[in-house]
Scaffold this active site. Structure first.
Site, PDB file in Angstrom:
ATOM      1  N   ASP B 382      17.404   9.381  15.610  1.00 35.58           N
ATOM      2  CA  ASP B 382      16.811   8.165  15.066  1.00 35.58           C
ATOM      3  C   ASP B 382      17.583   6.942  15.570  1.00 35.58           C
ATOM      4  O   ASP B 382      18.817   6.886  15.454  1.00 35.58           O
ATOM      5  CB  ASP B 382      16.896   8.275  13.531  1.00 35.58           C
ATOM      6  CG  ASP B 382      16.119   7.203  12.822  1.00 35.58           C
ATOM      7  OD1 ASP B 382      14.880   7.336  12.726  1.00 35.58           O
ATOM      8  OD2 ASP B 382      16.747   6.232  12.351  1.00 35.58           O
ATOM      9  N   GLU B 411      14.809   8.381  19.871  1.00 35.57           N
ATOM     10  CA  GLU B 411      13.797   7.538  19.239  1.00 35.57           C
ATOM     11  C   GLU B 411      14.239   6.084  19.363  1.00 35.57           C
ATOM     12  O   GLU B 411      14.746   5.481  18.430  1.00 35.57           O
ATOM     13  CB  GLU B 411      13.606   7.926  17.760  1.00 35.57           C
ATOM     14  CG  GLU B 411      12.415   7.243  17.105  1.00 35.57           C
ATOM     15  CD  GLU B 411      12.801   6.151  16.102  1.00 35.57           C
ATOM     16  OE1 GLU B 411      11.884   5.565  15.516  1.00 35.57           O
ATOM     17  OE2 GLU B 411      14.016   5.897  15.883  1.00 35.57           O
TER      18      GLU B 411
END
Lengths: 664, 664
Positions: B382, B411
């Site tokens: 993330d 990401e």
């Protein structure tokens, strides 16, 4: 994986330009240039980043720094002036700008009417941290600010104070170097004098300079010939080798294997019992006379370029003095040059794989140093691509470190990677494929490659429409219009160009055999007498073109060469301009030597610094005619019988032609 | 300038590809790939040159060598297979091939009927020199040859013998290393397993997996859900964070600042008194249940990808255990996440500038190692772009050196340079801008950049039409045709792609607010119950598309993605093919979700391995329809109401469709 010594350098620096082959080779610039450097500089997250360009002279201890400016998308740009010949080093640094980030965040918080008490304290802490790196009054000032922004009465007042750009400026002077990222490479730019970029070369054979047909020319004859070269407007006079010419296997006229008695031989068959690369052919004169020639040239504003051809005639003194510099055949004889099955027994190549290579390199370097000692500063190097690359990589910087004003022209008509490598290794200028690029498409593609790709950072093109080895087909068949067109193309496409004269002025166009490019009765193998006063001479056109080159700075570099599309395949049109648009020249050439050609050009107006939908006057510097142009689309018509080209002066930077003329 | 230690290495090696940022970063390949390497290799003069590709596993001692082949213009190419996961090193060497030059010259001399006595002796000397480097029978053979080519009777016979390729082969085995040039850099290729390139991802929230609406899902519910994912044809199941969720400042439904009692919070607000990044949210189950889930997935051929979000809720154990890992505000509190003036008080970012960075890095690495220890091999990271780049540059190789089968998906929806840098640092796959590339021009330009520039050497695109954070506008307004089209685009343009389900199958399309991309009632902040059996589900189409991906190797890599022009701006057409043309798929998509669109495509026939002016059959793998196409120009018509795309199987490598079908 071991961790780095410092893992907190959050800024990344990559994509630095210019950078040639990962920084393995320098880029090249001219004294007075601004070297523009770009890089991608960014950090994780959303903190503000600061990028700096660092530079110094090669032997300077401390870096100069220039702030870089963001261009968007993490790209930054900075520039520094290169004011002296020699080598400069440059690199890029970047850091997270904590104080800048804090100021910008604070502004947003205050605008959103938030309580900023703690944020102001955060800022005071940043100032106190910075103060630790500062000294004297700066330190006191930083600490005072740290006190004020938390102690002041109203928070509005504190905010105004905290956002004072003066604070940021002072803080920026004390970056935390521990957390600063330095680009991993230090890059080099080699800086040459103006002549490296802008030069007009005239090649002639000293031995053909005699006013008396059939008599061997001398340096004194050359001296007398120089004013003619000056009149033509050239600034570099290049001589084929001036050394004693070998006797064994001497070539006769038209490169015949057996010389007749009295044949003068090829100047590139260097060396006899009279000496080698540092000796002078006695029929040309003495060293004293050569010195006198150099002096005369200098007085006239001409520089003399010598030919350095590292090869030997069989009777060159090196053959006996340094037998180890040559390859031996199995029968003990020295290996002559070959391109099997052809044999060139008049030439011994040097063996760059000899175990004696150290003394060979020194010996060759000494040839350059000898002539530099005599005042020669420009060398045209014959066939450098048949000598080992590591030698050039060593010898050129070796010479330039002591003599930064020395320039080298590579005569390598060979494959692209080889030519480019020689330029990377240090050759200032290079011959090009211009000699064989004739159509609009060929010229556009090739000149674009040379002037608008990374090649331009290190490759200095010198355009020659002819040489003693190259009489291109279009000159054989195109007559005077072809000679005029090719001259104007070379002189306006290339900031540096040259011709082999007087064969050029006099439009010598007969090849030794049809389909070939050698001259019939080539001057390489015999004395010539040129009637430079002949009425058909192109001299006055050449003189005019060189005058235009001197008067208009646009033509003195290859920056901003732009091709403008025309609707006629025989009409090529291009422009050059200075960065500020003060000097803008549009050239149009009819490439058809027979027929008048006409058509429409669509000009890239920003490239020529003209506004859209406006009338402007352009002056043909060759004829004095003035044309009224309007916007981008304009009509061209060129008759080869009259003059196959326009060299058009445009209003400078959007001004009228009148004011531009006043400004000249 | 000092001279090099060895000045006789005449060969130059440059322009090596692939090479990323001067070799600073590895390129990436998949087990079984052939790594094709090109370089410019040349020497001065006219001698023949030999180029070799050298390679080895990172820890191997000796190099393997592969001869490179000349492509013309000094370019050479070689290739080696990468057969194991991990890192290989490669570089290039080159040398002057004296014996080859000698053989080739001798041939020309003999053809020209020259006396070659001395030349044969030269060759014998070369053989004798080589013999000094050889041993045993090879040495004897070389010396014997040296004797024979000068001793044999007739020169014709000697010539034949001298040009025996067997001699050249043996000589080539004993190169003179002293004079061999080695490229100055050793380059790295990271080799991953197949899944790094070809993967189909399905994201779902474990807590929404309960069959009972309103009940918190568990790992056991997930287990029961896996067969559905298998039926859809996916091979990677990706879970948002499965850790305890913070209580302080917990977000409510639709990201409201205050949670209501019973609100489940965001899984990305990681950590509570129940544990942090290595703990499991108790409502999901126990570690034992998680292990069982992994086992079940493995049995079904699914891999589980975990979300690694390096940030903490205020009640994360690290906050008290490692206060040094967080930045402090001036009031002693810990700095929460901010994007001024917005404050995210439920999240504490980690401070990568902490003086404790060494322990922070180790701690974060240990999170990966913990889950690897449990059997997880894929991590979706993330926001990696808000963590320091040097950390990723260290941690990914650190992990992969012991666990080469671990894959990382970045990401990072941010600026291009940042995304590319993360890929260079080691991320196996990356999210892309595909989510926002909708028109034909946008898709063509972006996918060309990803698959046909140097970016492809290190950046592994993973295309997502939606994520829990991104409900793009076309899905909000385009209805079922848009969902179908975007799915097919992602699955056929990208060898790796993924969807956030079941929102995708069920075409969830209501944004939180108009103009935004957040889902209304986002699953990020509440439990959802999805009726996956609903008749409107896109499940069967998805299942079919994933089946096609599995059956056709053309879709399993991004090599040879070619766009074929159509005359309708709503019709996009592109192909993928394997290198040998055995698998060729042409996809055509109607980008208009409302109207039927038709037009003509002009196919690049070599790219799809079809001959010109020939009829061939193409089979729509979605409908089973077979079309007769002829040559390059063919008609397309696609109705969004029916199915907005063709996925067409072409005859393999120029064969008929019948034989291609037999081959399946």
């Amino acid at each position: 994986m071991s961790k780095p010594a410092e893992g907190r350098r959050r800024v990344v620096i990559e994509g630095v330009k210019p950078e040639i082959d990962s920084g393995r080779f320098p880029v090249k610039r001219i004294v007075g240039d601004n070297l523009i450097v770009e890089a991608d500089v960014f950090a994780d997250g959303h903190d503000q980043v600061e990028a700096k360009l660092l530079y110094k002279r090669e032997n300077e201890r401390d870096w100069h720094t220039v702030p870089m400016k963001p261009l968007g998308n993490d790209r930054w740009r900075g520039a520094f002036p290169v004011l002296e010949q020699g080598r400069y080093i440059y690199t890029v640094s970047g850091r997270v700008d904590h104080f800048g980030t804090w100021q910008s965040d604070l502004k947003k918080r205050i605008e959103a009417d938030q309580n900023v008490t703690v944020d102001l304290k955060n800022g005071a802490n940043l100032l106190a941290e910075t103060a630790k790196l500062a000294k004297g009054p700066d330190r006191a000032k930083l600490l005072e600010w740290a006190r004020l922004i938390v102690d002041e009465g109203s928070s509005a007042k504190q905010g105004t104070l905290a956002m004072d750009p003066g604070i940021a400026e002072l803080v920026a002077q004390y970056p935390n170097d521990k957390l600063t990222t330095r680009y991993e490479k230090e890059l080099v730019v080699t800086v040459d004098r103006e002549k490296a970029r802008f030069s007009s070369w005239y090649e002639f054979f000293p031995r053909s300079s005699s006013p008396v047909p059939g008599r061997h020319g001398t340096f004194s004859d050359c001296e007398a010939h120089l004013p003619y070269v000056v009149e033509l407007g050239f600034d570099v006079v290049y001589f084929p080798p001036i050394h004693p010419i070998g006797q064994s296997f001497r070539k006769g006229k038209n490169n015949s294997v057996l010389a007749e008695p009295g044949d003068v031989g090829s100047p590139w068959a260097i060396g006899s019992e009279l000496g080698g690369h540092t000796a002078i052919h006695p029929q040309l004169g003495t060293l004293a006379e050569f010195r006198s020639l150099l002096e005369k040239a200098a007085l006239l504003g001409l520089e003399v370029a010598l030919d350095i051809a590292f090869q030997c005639a069989p009777d060159h003194p090196w053959v006996t003095r340094h037998p180890g510099w040559f390859r031996k055949r199995a029968d003990g004889s020295i290996q002559y040059a070959e391109n099997p099955p052809k044999k060139y027994q008049d030439i011994y190549p040097l063996d760059f794989e000899t175990s004696d290579w150290v003394s060979l390199w020194d010996g060759l370097r000494d040839v350059f140093l000898y002539w530099i000692g005599e005042g020669v500063k420009i060398f045209r190097v014959d066939n450098p691509h048949t000598k080992a690359f590591p030698f050039w990589e060593w010898v050129i910087p070796e010479i330039k470190s002591a003599h930064p004003d020395v320039l080298f022209l590579a005569e390598a008509f060979t494959r692209p990677r080889v030519m480019q490598r020689l330029a990377k290794l240090g050759f200032t200028q290079s011959y090009t494929y211009f000699s064989w690029r004739n159509t609009k498409e060929e010229l556009t593609e090739y000149l674009t490659e040379l002037t608008a790709t990374d090649v331009k950072e290190y490759f200095g093109p010198n355009l020659w429409p002819n040489t003693p080895d190259i009489l291109p087909e279009p000159l054989q068949s195109g007559g005077r219009p072809a000679f005029a067109a090719r001259l104007i193309l070379a002189a306006t496409l290339g900031a540096s160009y040259g011709i082999y004269g007087a064969a050029y002025e006099l439009q010598e166009s007969t090849p030794f055999k049809p389909g070939g490019e050698e001259y019939l009765n080539s001057e390489k193998y015999e004395l010539k007498h040129w009637d430079i006063e002949a009425p058909e001479s192109l001299g006055s056109l050449i003189s005019q073109v060189n005058g235009i080159r001197k008067a208009h700075r646009a033509l003195q570099s290859n920056e901003r060469l732009t091709f403008h599309p025309t609707d006629n395949p025989y009409l090529i049109c291009y422009s050059k301009a200075t960065a500020n648009g003060e000097s803008v020249i549009v050239t149009a050439v009819n490439l058809d030597p027979v027929n008048t050609q006409s058509g429409w050009v669509t000009l890239d107006l920003p490239a020529i610094f003209q506004p859209a939908d406006t009338t402007y006057q352009v002056e043909d510097l060759l004829t004095g005619s003035v044309y009224s142009w309007y916007g981008a689309r304009n009509y061209l018509q060129l008759s080869p019988a009259a003059l196959p080209a326009h060299i058009l002066l445009l209003p400078s930077g959007g001004q009228t032609i009148a004011s531009s003329k006043n400004g000249k």
